[in-house]
Design an enzyme around this catalytic site. Structure first.
Site, PDB file in Angstrom:
ATOM      1  N   HIS A 289       0.815  -1.203   0.000  1.00 26.64           N
ATOM      2  CA  HIS A 289       0.000   0.000   0.000  1.00 26.64           C
ATOM      3  C   HIS A 289       0.856   1.263   0.000  1.00 26.64           C
ATOM      4  CE1 HIS A 289      -3.493  -2.402   0.542  1.00 26.64           C
ATOM      5  NE2 HIS A 289      -3.162  -2.795   1.760  1.00 26.64           N
ATOM      6  N   ALA A 290       2.167   1.151   0.144  1.00 24.00           N
ATOM      7  CA  ALA A 290       2.993   2.338   0.312  1.00 24.00           C
ATOM      8  C   ALA A 290       3.106   3.122  -0.987  1.00 24.00           C
ATOM      9  CB  ALA A 290       4.395   1.937   0.788  1.00 24.00           C
TER      10      ALA A 290
END
Length: 599
Positions: free
Chosen positions: A297-298
């Site tokens: 998700h980064a």
């Protein structure tokens, strides 16, 4: 006097022999660690050699021309895709092909391709489309003009396969339309790289177990010592002459290094092993793409206007801060007699923490109230769906319900994760952050359940049976709560299991499995000593450092490199194995150097 001197000399020789034995055992452990690191690296290289692309079956299947009437070159397929050729033999009937995944809950059909009518009898018109192979597909063919269903079928396509769907009239007294699916080119086995990697891992485990067995044999250790170094001969000679060995200290005590090792407080290796397993799983699946991509998700952005505010580390920080404050304010010291006697109440580990439990229940009540009672504009109250094309397209902008609404209201759309996993299946178009504000409440609840596991170990120290009974009880209680909340179904329960929402059922289900894993690891690792937790123990001891290092350096060599075929599962899997093995090796080196980074 002579006898006294002889006795003293014998005692010195025995003491030196014992010290030398301790040093040899320490050296044996060091050799075992070095052997483990070498084997991990060898496994990575072996995986790279076996899984690296040569004559790729995936590319060959894709490059082979289809054995049908259509000779046009189709668009290059990606991972988890197959080619579908629709042959329309119907005169005067244009077809619209709709598609949806069988895993898409209450989803609208999406247009896949339009197929024109057949120009003349015996000459079908053909249209090509790529279809997903991750899940089963539901295809529906409609008459474009009348919007009438012609046929429908369900099928699980294979990766890089070539298929033909033949639509034609059947004249058997009654005019009927038949839709037959034919396989032009067989799909590849996309699970083969995983099978090879599993066999390699199994072989490494067998080799390590055999090596540990050999190292536990005194004769083998003596043979290795004599073969590798002359230190053993030197020790024997010096012992016979009565002079101090080079490995002995001047005062005859145990070496300071060995003393420091023995002086370290005992650790619960099972807990670090559990943490290491979770971390390595996360690191492994975070590299690569396609079906091996789950948790990433980064996103880095230097502009504040678009920077993402929530995140994994942010959530960890808030979660640990809240739980730590609760413990600092209300925790009571564990009575000394509880660890050795049965004078404590059977629920003392819970009753002593009643203020913390009360506040945790208040937090969970807050989550339930906001989730199911907060009015969300344009959405039904208590909505837990993905929005988009889910729920038959009724609530396209309601992704996440109250959780998404609170994040968008307080943080703004531009400061949230822009590519949620729900966009893949449900085609959601609004931003949704899986590490949002509302979900953090349930992450605090889960962390406190972890604190409860730690209190069990503290209150019932050295009472293995009591510890295992409580681990079992928590596992069953949380599991039963999950059963009640989900009705043992994927989507039909009161609160479905949902990682993006961090729903209550997700917390109870994951915590139930966590207690079960501790139930298995604790007796195996800490009580019986049947397994040391290697190699998961090392990254578990340095979990934050490994996680941050992975997030920072995941796009740099040697953890990642340019792939020859970016749509090959085996190349991505090779990269994952090498990167994960390197992080385990780094964690092992840091462990040997006593470097630990904690929150």
């Amino acid at each position: 006097m002579t006898g006294a001197r002889a006795s003293a000399a014998e005692q010195r020789r025995a003491r030196r022999g014992g010290q030398a034995g301790a040093a040899e055992r320490a050296e044996g452990m060091s050799r075992a660690g070095r052997a483990l690191a070498a084997l991990l690296l060898a496994a990575s290289v072996l995986s790279a050699a076996l899984l690296a692309p040569g004559g790729s079956a995936e590319r060959d299947a894709q490059a082979a021309p289809p054995r049908d009437l259509d000779k046009k070159r189709h668009a290059e397929l990606k991972m988890d895709q197959a080619l579908l050729l629709i042959h329309n033999e119907l005169l005067w009937t244009n077809l619209t092909v709709y598609w949806k995944s069988e895993c898409c809950y209450h989803c609208l059909f999406q247009v896949l391709v339009n197929v024109p009518q057949s120009p003349k009898a015996g000459k079908p018109s053909v249209a090509a489309a790529s279809v997903s192979t991750q899940h089963g597909s539901i295809l529906q063919l409609n008459d474009t003009l009348e919007e009438k269903e012609v046929c429908r079928l369900e099928y699980r396509f294979g990766e890089f396969g070539n298929y033909s769907l033949l639509v034609k009239n059947i004249h058997n007294g009654v005019s009927e339309i038949a839709c037959d699916l034919a396989v032009n080119e067989d799909p590849v086995d996309s699970n083969l790289p995983v099978s090879i990697a599993f066999l390699i891992g199994l072989a490494v485990i067998i080799v390590i177990s055999f090596l540990r067995l050999l190292l536990s044999l005194d004769d083998f250790n003596n043979w290795i010592s004599k073969a590798i170094s002359s230190r053993e001969t030197d020790r024997l000679i010096n012992s016979e002459l009565g002079s101090p060995s080079r490995i002995d200290s001047l005062d005859g005590d145990v070496q300071p290094a060995l003393w420091r090792l023995s002086a370290l407080p005992p650790r619960l290796r099972s807990v670090d092993t559990f943490r290491g397993i979770a971390l390595i799983l996360m690191v492994f699946v975070n590299y690569g793409g396609g079906k091996y991509w789950y948790f990433k998700h980064a996103s880095w952005n230097v502009s504040w206007d678009k920077v993402r505010i929530p995140g994994v580390l942010q959530r960890l920080g808030v979660t640990y801060f809240v739980v730590a404050v609760l413990e600092l304010l209300f925790a009571k010291p564990v009575p000394e007699h509880c660890a050795s006697e049965r004078s404590c109440l059977s629920l003392r580990d819970i009753t002593s923490s009643w203020p913390q439990w009360l506040l945790i229940l208040v937090l969970e009540g807050l989550w339930l109230g906001l989730t199911f009672l907060l009015p969300v504009p344009g959405c039904p109250t208590g909505y837990l769906g993905p929005g988009g094309i889910g729920d038959f397209g009724k609530y396209p902008n309601c992704t996440g319900g109250a959780a998404g609404y609170i994040d968008r209201l307080l943080l703004g759309d531009d400061h949230l994760y822009q590519h949620p996993s729900s966009a893949v299946l449900y085609h959601t178009e609004v931003a949704y952050d899986p590490e949002g504000i509302l979900g953090t409440i349930n992450s605090i609840v889960m962390a406190f359940l972890g604190v409860q596991a730690g209190k069990i170990l503290l209150y019932y120290k050295a009472r293995t049976k009591d510890i295992l009974i409580r681990f079992t009880a928590w596992c069953c209680i949380l599991g039963l709560i999950s059963v009640a909340l989900t009705k043992v179904s994927e989507n039909e329960g009161f609160i479905p299991v949902n990682k993006n929402l961090w729903s209550l059922s997700y917390v109870t289900t994951l915590s139930s499995f966590a207690f079960f894993i501790l139930l298995v690891l604790y007796p195996v690792v800490d009580v019986k000593g049947l397994w040391t937790g290697t190699p998961f123990f090392y990254p578990g001891m340095n979990s934050i450092l490994v996680y941050v290092g992975h997030e920072v350096f995941e796009n740099y060599f040697p953890f990642q490199w340019k792939l020859k075929d970016n749509q090959s599962h085996k190349e991505h899997l090779t990269q994952n194995i090498v990167a994960t093995a390197l992080w385990v090796l780094i964690a092992y080196v840091l462990y040997r150097k006593k470097i630990f980074w904690k929150i």
